[in-house]
Design a protein around this motif. Sequence first.
Motif, PDB file in Angstrom:
ATOM      1  N   PRO A   1       0.508  13.591  86.561  1.00  0.00           N
ATOM      2  CA  PRO A   1      -0.359  13.205  87.977  1.00  0.00           C
ATOM      3  C   PRO A   1       0.103  11.872  88.172  1.00  0.00           C
ATOM      4  O   PRO A   1       1.143  11.338  87.936  1.00  0.00           O
ATOM      5  CB  PRO A   1      -1.941  13.042  87.153  1.00  0.00           C
ATOM      6  CG  PRO A   1      -1.789  14.083  85.886  1.00  0.00           C
ATOM      7  CD  PRO A   1      -0.160  13.549  85.192  1.00  0.00           C
TER       8      PRO A   1
ATOM      9  N   TYR B   1      -0.361   8.465  89.389  1.00  0.00           N
ATOM     10  CA  TYR B   1      -0.889   7.143  89.021  1.00  0.00           C
ATOM     11  C   TYR B   1      -1.741   6.597  89.843  1.00  0.00           C
ATOM     12  O   TYR B   1      -1.628   4.864  89.109  1.00  0.00           O
ATOM     13  CB  TYR B   1      -0.532   6.336  87.790  1.00  0.00           C
ATOM     14  CG  TYR B   1      -0.907   8.116  86.443  1.00  0.00           C
ATOM     15  CD1 TYR B   1      -1.862   8.762  85.790  1.00  0.00           C
ATOM     16  CD2 TYR B   1       0.720   8.723  85.712  1.00  0.00           C
ATOM     17  CE1 TYR B   1      -1.526   9.484  84.913  1.00  0.00           C
ATOM     18  CE2 TYR B   1       0.233   9.832  84.849  1.00  0.00           C
ATOM     19  CZ  TYR B   1      -0.611  10.158  84.479  1.00  0.00           C
ATOM     20  OH  TYR B   1      -0.787  11.020  83.406  1.00  0.00           O
TER      21      TYR B   1
ATOM     22  N   GLU C   1      -8.478   5.046  83.003  1.00  0.00           N
ATOM     23  CA  GLU C   1      -8.146   5.488  84.118  1.00  0.00           C
ATOM     24  C   GLU C   1      -6.371   6.338  83.710  1.00  0.00           C
ATOM     25  O   GLU C   1      -5.780   8.153  83.911  1.00  0.00           O
ATOM     26  CB  GLU C   1      -8.444   5.311  85.448  1.00  0.00           C
ATOM     27  CG  GLU C   1      -8.828   4.647  85.945  1.00  0.00           C
ATOM     28  CD  GLU C   1      -9.126   3.919  87.166  1.00  0.00           C
ATOM     29  OE1 GLU C   1     -10.539   4.065  87.719  1.00  0.00           O
ATOM     30  OE2 GLU C   1      -8.376   3.267  87.791  1.00  0.00           O
ATOM     31  N   ARG C   2      -5.503   5.798  83.867  1.00  0.00           N
ATOM     32  CA  ARG C   2      -4.282   6.546  83.381  1.00  0.00           C
ATOM     33  C   ARG C   2      -4.339   7.718  81.872  1.00  0.00           C
ATOM     34  O   ARG C   2      -3.808   8.603  82.270  1.00  0.00           O
ATOM     35  CB  ARG C   2      -3.243   5.446  83.267  1.00  0.00           C
ATOM     36  CG  ARG C   2      -2.655   5.171  84.540  1.00  0.00           C
ATOM     37  CD  ARG C   2      -1.408   3.815  84.300  1.00  0.00           C
ATOM     38  NE  ARG C   2      -0.880   4.040  85.459  1.00  0.00           N
ATOM     39  CZ  ARG C   2      -0.494   3.808  85.909  1.00  0.00           C
ATOM     40  NH1 ARG C   2       0.725   4.350  84.918  1.00  0.00           N
ATOM     41  NH2 ARG C   2       1.336   3.213  86.971  1.00  0.00           N
TER      42      ARG C   2
ATOM     43  N   LEU D   1      -6.344  10.392  82.542  1.00  0.00           N
ATOM     44  CA  LEU D   1      -6.203  11.725  83.103  1.00  0.00           C
ATOM     45  C   LEU D   1      -4.593  12.138  81.857  1.00  0.00           C
ATOM     46  O   LEU D   1      -4.439  13.894  83.165  1.00  0.00           O
ATOM     47  CB  LEU D   1      -5.498  10.865  84.001  1.00  0.00           C
ATOM     48  CG  LEU D   1      -4.975  11.627  85.605  1.00  0.00           C
ATOM     49  CD1 LEU D   1      -6.105  12.610  86.229  1.00  0.00           C
ATOM     50  CD2 LEU D   1      -4.208  10.905  86.831  1.00  0.00           C
TER      51      LEU D   1
ATOM     52  N   ASP E   1      -6.840  14.639  80.117  1.00  0.00           N
ATOM     53  CA  ASP E   1      -7.073  15.920  80.892  1.00  0.00           C
ATOM     54  C   ASP E   1      -5.797  16.891  81.072  1.00  0.00           C
ATOM     55  O   ASP E   1      -5.518  18.161  81.131  1.00  0.00           O
ATOM     56  CB  ASP E   1      -7.423  15.241  81.597  1.00  0.00           C
ATOM     57  CG  ASP E   1      -7.800  15.725  82.709  1.00  0.00           C
ATOM     58  OD1 ASP E   1      -8.257  17.362  82.208  1.00  0.00           O
ATOM     59  OD2 ASP E   1      -8.207  16.778  84.049  1.00  0.00           O
ATOM     60  N   TRP E   2      -4.076  16.274  81.248  1.00  0.00           N
ATOM     61  CA  TRP E   2      -2.874  16.366  81.725  1.00  0.00           C
ATOM     62  C   TRP E   2      -2.856  17.786  80.661  1.00  0.00           C
ATOM     63  O   TRP E   2      -2.285  19.030  80.578  1.00  0.00           O
ATOM     64  CB  TRP E   2      -2.156  15.849  82.710  1.00  0.00           C
ATOM     65  CG  TRP E   2      -0.731  17.125  82.720  1.00  0.00           C
ATOM     66  CD1 TRP E   2      -0.375  17.313  83.853  1.00  0.00           C
ATOM     67  CD2 TRP E   2       0.567  16.933  81.672  1.00  0.00           C
ATOM     68  NE1 TRP E   2       0.829  17.056  84.097  1.00  0.00           N
ATOM     69  CE2 TRP E   2       1.807  17.505  83.111  1.00  0.00           C
ATOM     70  CE3 TRP E   2       0.737  16.299  81.296  1.00  0.00           C
ATOM     71  CZ2 TRP E   2       2.752  17.303  82.325  1.00  0.00           C
ATOM     72  CZ3 TRP E   2       1.881  16.702  80.576  1.00  0.00           C
ATOM     73  CH2 TRP E   2       3.148  17.101  80.509  1.00  0.00           C
TER      74      TRP E   2
END
Length: 199
Positions: free
Chosen positions: A76, A78, A85-86, A89, A92-93
């Motif tokens: 994603p 960033y 947040e990183r 994410l 999640d990836w």
Amino acid sequence: MNAIRQRLAPAARRQQIIDAASVLYRDRPYDEVSTAELAQAAGVARGLINHYFGDKRELFLEVMRGSILMPESALPDYDGMTLEERARLTMDWILDAATTYGQAWVAASGAANLHGASDVQAIVDEADDRAARLVLDALGLPDTPHLRARLRPLAALTKAICREWLQRGTYTRDESLDLLTDSVLLFVQTPAPPSEGRP
């Protein structure tokens, strides 16, 4: 009517065999899959298994390598994100990748314990080290020996959580994401030992 065997380039034929073997090994252990079955599933003569891979075990190792190495591309964007947040994410990836590569990746993750051989363990170690480097890069953190060593065990935890989610249904995807995000932050935010960076 006999099917006409399509002529393929060697690399394409090799991949065809790997793809067919991946399907068989996804659902059954190594010892229960014969060379004859592998050849039949790939639509090739049995001798081609030996020609391309030497023996059944080398083919299994190729399947393992392809199943457990996480992809390095399509991370994603960033820009401007905090570490938290990183981390979310990135995890999640990884869960998306586990859904895509899913059952083969999760099933293969325990193969080192099942077979105990050093060649299988070497593939698992390579995959865990590559995953640690990928996560450090995604988090914008330096690839130091200390941080990589802290993240390598996260690979085993990630696989265990994915097994609970994908195979046993004991976790939801959101629970899995929360656990992994909290874990990666804990692993990378612990201070380095005093000797880190000293001459």
